[in-house]
Design a protein around this motif. Structure first.
Motif, PDB file in Angstrom:
ATOM      1  N   MET A 124       0.843  -1.185   0.000  1.00  0.00           N
ATOM      2  CA  MET A 124       0.000   0.000   0.000  1.00  0.00           C
ATOM      3  C   MET A 124       0.886   1.246   0.000  1.00  0.00           C
ATOM      4  N   ASN A 125       0.448   2.228  -0.722  1.00  0.00           N
ATOM      5  CA  ASN A 125       1.165   3.489  -0.822  1.00  0.00           C
ATOM      6  C   ASN A 125       0.778   4.384   0.360  1.00  0.00           C
ATOM      7  N   ASP A 126       1.760   4.717   1.221  1.00  0.00           N
ATOM      8  CA  ASP A 126       1.485   5.530   2.408  1.00  0.00           C
ATOM      9  C   ASP A 126       0.990   6.927   2.086  1.00  0.00           C
ATOM     10  N   SER A 127       1.256   7.430   0.892  1.00  0.00           N
ATOM     11  CA  SER A 127       0.809   8.786   0.535  1.00  0.00           C
ATOM     12  C   SER A 127      -0.719   8.869   0.480  1.00  0.00           C
ATOM     13  N   LEU A 128      -1.370   7.723   0.338  1.00  0.00           N
ATOM     14  CA  LEU A 128      -2.836   7.713   0.319  1.00  0.00           C
ATOM     15  C   LEU A 128      -3.426   8.138   1.660  1.00  0.00           C
ATOM     16  N   LEU A 129      -2.642   8.001   2.731  1.00  0.00           N
ATOM     17  CA  LEU A 129      -3.138   8.336   4.067  1.00  0.00           C
ATOM     18  C   LEU A 129      -2.705   9.714   4.544  1.00  0.00           C
ATOM     19  N   LYS A 130      -1.999  10.465   3.732  1.00  0.00           N
ATOM     20  CA  LYS A 130      -1.595  11.818   4.125  1.00  0.00           C
ATOM     21  C   LYS A 130      -2.816  12.736   4.118  1.00  0.00           C
ATOM     22  N   LEU A 131      -2.926  13.563   5.152  1.00  0.00           N
ATOM     23  CA  LEU A 131      -4.050  14.494   5.236  1.00  0.00           C
ATOM     24  C   LEU A 131      -4.143  15.379   4.000  1.00  0.00           C
ATOM     25  N   GLU A 132      -3.014  15.825   3.516  1.00  0.00           N
ATOM     26  CA  GLU A 132      -3.010  16.726   2.360  1.00  0.00           C
ATOM     27  C   GLU A 132      -3.593  16.080   1.100  1.00  0.00           C
TER      28      GLU A 132
END
Length: 142
Positions: A1-9
């Motif tokens: 899973m790509n962690d950037s998917l969970l960034k608030l921004e």
């Protein structure tokens, strides 16, 4: 899973949350002048438009949670802004009416939408119309 998917921004939901809170904060000083909270203002706008609604109709028009609506209506009846009357033919149905005091607040609130509109200095009328259309599309999906 790509962690950037969970960034608030990267979250649309967080932007909507922040925008909603920001708009509500902008309304607060205006609403304090007439003694209303934002949810009470939403109820009053529905009532100013229709004058008489069942609680079920009011829930439908405002999209306010039923439990929250009960508390809101109780406070607004205590402020003498609204009256609630049981239907003569169906005791399960209750009608909400504007009082004279509640109707008078409409004149005080007429300038609020334009004052809030002016707080969006960088958005054109076309931008606001497009935003409204996009939010309507989102709401249909929910």
């Amino acid at each position: 899973m790509n962690d950037s998917l969970l960034k608030l921004e990267n979250q649309l939901c967080h932007r909507l949350y922040m925008a909603s809170n920001g708009v509500t904060r902008n309304y607060r000083p205006l609403l304090e002048t007439i003694g209303l909270t934002y949810p009470q203002y939403i109820v009053m706008m529905a009532m100013w438009e229709h004058d008489k609604l069942t609680i079920a109709q009011l829930l439908d028009k405002t999209a306010i949670d039923g439990g929250a609506m009960t508390l809101i209506l109780k406070k607004m009846v205590a402020k003498s802004l609204l009256d609630i009357v049981k239907d003569e033919h169906d005791k399960r149905k209750k009608w909400v009416f504007l009082t004279c005091e509640g109707a008078k607040l409409k004149d005080d609130a007429k300038a609020f939408p334009e004052r809030i509109r002016c707080s969006f200095k960088s958005l054109t009328s076309q931008d606001l119309q497009q935003l409204t259309q996009l939010l309507d599309k989102v709401l249909v999906e929910l």
